[in-house]
Design a protein around this motif. Sequence first.
Motif, short mmCIF file in Angstrom:
data_model
loop_
_atom_site.label_atom_id
_atom_site.label_comp_id
_atom_site.label_asym_id
_atom_site.label_seq_id
_atom_site.Cartn_x
_atom_site.Cartn_y
_atom_site.Cartn_z
N GLY A 1 35.77 27.56 65.92
CA GLY A 1 34.59 26.73 65.67
C GLY A 1 33.97 26.14 66.93
N HIS A 2 34.69 26.18 68.03
CA HIS A 2 34.15 25.67 69.29
C HIS A 2 33.26 26.72 69.94
N ARG A 3 32.08 26.29 70.40
CA ARG A 3 31.13 27.23 70.98
C ARG A 3 30.99 27.09 72.49
N SER A 4 31.53 26.01 73.04
CA SER A 4 31.43 25.78 74.49
C SER A 4 32.77 26.06 75.15
N PHE B 1 35.18 22.47 88.82
CA PHE B 1 34.44 23.14 87.75
C PHE B 1 33.88 24.46 88.25
N LEU B 2 34.13 25.52 87.48
CA LEU B 2 33.59 26.83 87.83
C LEU B 2 32.27 27.09 87.10
N PHE B 3 32.33 27.14 85.78
CA PHE B 3 31.13 27.35 84.96
C PHE B 3 31.43 27.04 83.50
N GLU B 4 30.33 26.94 82.73
CA GLU B 4 30.41 26.69 81.30
C GLU B 4 29.54 27.68 80.56
N TYR B 5 30.06 28.18 79.47
CA TYR B 5 29.30 29.07 78.59
C TYR B 5 29.16 28.42 77.23
N LEU C 1 42.12 26.98 84.53
CA LEU C 1 42.15 26.32 83.24
C LEU C 1 40.86 26.56 82.49
N CYS C 2 40.99 26.76 81.21
CA CYS C 2 39.86 26.92 80.33
C CYS C 2 39.85 25.74 79.36
N ALA C 3 38.67 25.27 79.02
CA ALA C 3 38.55 24.18 78.07
C ALA C 3 37.47 24.52 77.05
N SER C 4 37.67 24.12 75.82
CA SER C 4 36.64 24.35 74.82
C SER C 4 36.26 23.04 74.14
N SER C 5 35.03 23.01 73.67
CA SER C 5 34.56 21.86 72.89
C SER C 5 33.56 22.37 71.87
N THR D 1 28.14 15.02 75.49
CA THR D 1 28.86 13.91 76.07
C THR D 1 29.96 13.40 75.16
N LYS D 2 29.70 13.37 73.87
CA LYS D 2 30.69 12.78 72.97
C LYS D 2 31.75 13.77 72.53
N ASN D 3 31.62 15.01 72.99
CA ASN D 3 32.57 16.01 72.55
C ASN D 3 33.73 16.15 73.53
#
Lengths: 114, 113
Positions: free
Chosen positions: A28-31, A45-49, A90-94, A99-101
Amino acid sequence: KAGVTQTPRYLIKTRGQQVTLSCSPISGHRSVSWYQQTPGQGLQFLFEYFSETQRNKGNFPGRFSGRQFSNSRSEMNVSTLELGDSALYLCASSSEGGTKNIQYFGAGTRLSVL
Amino acid sequence: GDSVTQMEGPVTLSEEAFLTINCTYTATGYPSLFWYVQYPGEGLQLLLKATKADDKGSNKGFEATYRKETTSFHLEKGSVQVSDSAVYFCALSDPGTASKLTFGTGTRLQVTL
């Protein structure tokens, strides 16, 4: 609910090779964001998709690239490896990347370049 | 650009001691502030967060208050346990690039019996 999964956990490569790391976000996370962690530079930070589009980018050379698939899974590629690329990635998802995620991190892929 | 400054570690405390890890930040806008914790061999876990001035984040006995006037977000715990031994990272995200976290250098905490 399964957490963020990164594969492989460990990689050993030699200089000049290329490598692909994979990240499966929480359902369900798209970021998806990628970070490099080294003893000298810390966490960077490398990048965000988000929805298959690169939305933010850090200050890394073009050898570092990424992509995101329609199921939100992401891959990160490093070409022409250098010794200094040895790091924990490291990979992170939200859910929305706002901001609130909260960003949820995977356990990381430890890359060693010889 | 945005930056986060944390106190240098390692911090070594006896169990049940009071913990403070200092964190100050520089940001152009009104960032959200976070504390993350990293246990050996693991990724980062969110410990607490605050999204606006005077907010207090709290979790598992840890607290931090967003102080805009001093641009600080110090982490405190009244009584540490051996299981709190880990590396603690202060971080911020700017509203304009919300998914980009800017981290401090991390503070290693060692708690002994």
